[in-house]
Design a protein around this motif. Structure first.
Motif, PDB file in Angstrom:
ATOM      1  N   ILE A 134      38.988  10.686  11.008  1.00 35.72           N
ATOM      2  CA  ILE A 134      40.002   9.829  11.631  1.00 35.72           C
ATOM      3  C   ILE A 134      39.284   8.661  12.300  1.00 35.72           C
ATOM      4  O   ILE A 134      38.334   8.870  13.061  1.00 35.72           O
ATOM      5  CB  ILE A 134      40.820  10.627  12.657  1.00 35.72           C
ATOM      6  N   PRO A 135      39.705   7.432  12.032  1.00 30.91           N
ATOM      7  CA  PRO A 135      39.100   6.289  12.716  1.00 30.91           C
ATOM      8  C   PRO A 135      39.286   6.393  14.228  1.00 30.91           C
ATOM      9  O   PRO A 135      40.313   6.888  14.699  1.00 30.91           O
ATOM     10  CB  PRO A 135      39.856   5.072  12.174  1.00 30.91           C
ATOM     11  N   ILE A 136      38.283   5.922  14.955  1.00 33.89           N
ATOM     12  CA  ILE A 136      38.324   5.966  16.418  1.00 33.89           C
ATOM     13  C   ILE A 136      38.162   4.553  16.958  1.00 33.89           C
ATOM     14  O   ILE A 136      37.194   3.869  16.620  1.00 33.89           O
ATOM     15  CB  ILE A 136      37.218   6.877  16.978  1.00 33.89           C
ATOM     16  N   LEU A 137      39.113   4.133  17.768  1.00 30.52           N
ATOM     17  CA  LEU A 137      39.023   2.856  18.473  1.00 30.52           C
ATOM     18  C   LEU A 137      38.803   3.184  19.938  1.00 30.52           C
ATOM     19  O   LEU A 137      39.536   3.987  20.529  1.00 30.52           O
ATOM     20  CB  LEU A 137      40.298   2.037  18.280  1.00 30.52           C
ATOM     21  N   TRP A 138      37.818   2.532  20.514  1.00 34.50           N
ATOM     22  CA  TRP A 138      37.316   2.893  21.829  1.00 34.50           C
ATOM     23  C   TRP A 138      37.337   1.647  22.700  1.00 34.50           C
ATOM     24  O   TRP A 138      36.678   0.663  22.393  1.00 34.50           O
ATOM     25  CB  TRP A 138      35.942   3.482  21.589  1.00 34.50           C
ATOM     26  N   LEU A 139      38.148   1.692  23.760  1.00 37.15           N
ATOM     27  CA  LEU A 139      38.329   0.546  24.652  1.00 37.15           C
ATOM     28  C   LEU A 139      37.534   0.707  25.946  1.00 37.15           C
ATOM     29  O   LEU A 139      37.367   1.819  26.446  1.00 37.15           O
ATOM     30  CB  LEU A 139      39.810   0.390  25.008  1.00 37.15           C
ATOM     31  N   GLU A 140      37.081  -0.428  26.475  1.00 38.12           N
ATOM     32  CA  GLU A 140      36.434  -0.465  27.784  1.00 38.12           C
ATOM     33  C   GLU A 140      37.026  -1.608  28.591  1.00 38.12           C
ATOM     34  O   GLU A 140      37.061  -2.750  28.129  1.00 38.12           O
ATOM     35  CB  GLU A 140      34.925  -0.664  27.668  1.00 38.12           C
ATOM     36  N   GLN A 141      37.486  -1.303  29.799  1.00 37.02           N
ATOM     37  CA  GLN A 141      38.043  -2.293  30.718  1.00 37.02           C
ATOM     38  C   GLN A 141      36.912  -2.956  31.499  1.00 37.02           C
ATOM     39  O   GLN A 141      36.170  -2.262  32.199  1.00 37.02           O
ATOM     40  CB  GLN A 141      39.020  -1.606  31.685  1.00 37.02           C
ATOM     41  N   LEU A 142      36.774  -4.265  31.367  1.00 40.31           N
ATOM     42  CA  LEU A 142      35.760  -5.028  32.107  1.00 40.31           C
ATOM     43  C   LEU A 142      34.442  -4.250  32.255  1.00 40.31           C
ATOM     44  O   LEU A 142      34.018  -3.925  33.364  1.00 40.31           O
ATOM     45  CB  LEU A 142      36.293  -5.407  33.491  1.00 40.31           C
ATOM     46  N   PRO A 143      33.776  -3.937  31.141  1.00 41.84           N
ATOM     47  CA  PRO A 143      32.589  -3.082  31.206  1.00 41.84           C
ATOM     48  C   PRO A 143      31.458  -3.639  32.072  1.00 41.84           C
ATOM     49  O   PRO A 143      30.694  -2.866  32.651  1.00 41.84           O
ATOM     50  CB  PRO A 143      32.156  -2.938  29.744  1.00 41.84           C
ATOM     51  N   ASP A 144      31.383  -4.966  32.210  1.00 40.99           N
ATOM     52  CA  ASP A 144      30.342  -5.554  33.060  1.00 40.99           C
ATOM     53  C   ASP A 144      30.590  -5.254  34.535  1.00 40.99           C
ATOM     54  O   ASP A 144      29.659  -5.262  35.340  1.00 40.99           O
ATOM     55  CB  ASP A 144      30.227  -7.060  32.818  1.00 40.99           C
ATOM     56  N   LYS A 145      31.839  -4.937  34.892  1.00 40.66           N
ATOM     57  CA  LYS A 145      32.173  -4.626  36.284  1.00 40.66           C
ATOM     58  C   LYS A 145      32.364  -3.124  36.510  1.00 40.66           C
ATOM     59  O   LYS A 145      31.944  -2.594  37.528  1.00 40.66           O
ATOM     60  CB  LYS A 145      33.427  -5.385  36.710  1.00 40.66           C
ATOM     61  N   LEU A 146      33.033  -2.451  35.572  1.00 44.39           N
ATOM     62  CA  LEU A 146      33.337  -1.034  35.749  1.00 44.39           C
ATOM     63  C   LEU A 146      32.261  -0.109  35.179  1.00 44.39           C
ATOM     64  O   LEU A 146      32.294   1.092  35.431  1.00 44.39           O
ATOM     65  CB  LEU A 146      34.685  -0.697  35.111  1.00 44.39           C
ATOM     66  N   GLY A 147      31.363  -0.664  34.395  1.00 44.39           N
ATOM     67  CA  GLY A 147      30.313   0.155  33.803  1.00 44.39           C
ATOM     68  C   GLY A 147      30.685   0.639  32.411  1.00 44.39           C
ATOM     69  O   GLY A 147      31.813   0.458  31.949  1.00 44.39           O
ATOM     70  N   PRO A 148      29.725   1.279  31.747  1.00 42.10           N
ATOM     71  CA  PRO A 148      29.962   1.747  30.380  1.00 42.10           C
ATOM     72  C   PRO A 148      30.760   3.052  30.360  1.00 42.10           C
ATOM     73  O   PRO A 148      30.958   3.707  31.378  1.00 42.10           O
ATOM     74  CB  PRO A 148      28.547   1.977  29.854  1.00 42.10           C
TER      75      PRO A 148
END
Length: 179
Positions: free
Chosen positions: A44-58
């Motif tokens: 199953i394809p996986i789409l992985w989101l990150e909110q403002l990674p430079d501020k909230l971290g990885p």
């Protein structure tokens, strides 16, 4: 019924210190690992989101390990749908059944869910692979999404629904994963 060939997994914003502040964080992380590993069994394809990674971290380290081979999609809006890269990636899968998980249930997951529902996707909320800082906010977020038309599920139910048949290599791999 969920079908692996029609399904995509969307992981929302399980990042940085915030991920550790979720109510029952360790259990949520374990369910996310099981869910992601299960999605991989079924290709199953996986789409992985990150909110403002430079501020909230990885993304949490243990999740990054099971997400190896996929790349995060950074976003600035609470809803992933507001990110053109995410919209394009989701549409490019050609799949309309979305397994939705991540944090926070009542904010980013909720807004992403509403937008995907409004754009014709069949959204399945993986409740035990979601989190908010409080149990009450998680419950309210799930309720709001359910009232908007999303379906409620959990990791084991959906993995066995995807398997559908109690034989084969994927079934044996699934049994090893959940034991």
């Amino acid at each position: 019924m969920l079908k692996p060939s029609e399904t995509v997994l969307v992981v929302v914003d399980v990042q940085g210190k915030l991920a550790r502040l979720m109510y029952n964080s360790e259990a949520m992380h374990q369910q996310l690992i099981t869910l992601i590993s299960g999605a991989r069994i079924f290709d199953i394809p996986i789409l992985w989101l990150e909110q403002l990674p430079d501020k909230l971290g990885p993304t949490s380290e243990e999740l990054r390990l099971v997400l190896e081979g996929f790349s995060p999609i950074p976003k600035e809006h609470f809803s992933g749908w507001a990110c053109d890269e995410f919209q394009q990636a989701l549409n490019n899968t050609g799949r309309k059944q979305v397994l939705l998980c991540g944090i926070e249930t009542h904010i980013c997951v909720y807004q992403s869910c509403r937008d995907m529902l409004d754009n014709g996707f069949d959204v399945h909320l993986v409740a035990d692979a979601m989190g908010s800082r409080t149990a009450e906010n998680k419950a309210l977020g799930l309720q709001m999404m359910g009232e908007a038309g999303a379906k409620l599920t959990n990791v084991e139910s959906l993995l066995f629904e995807l398997q559908h048949h109690a034989v084969g290599d994927s079934f044996r791999a699934l049994l090893k994963l959940i034991k």
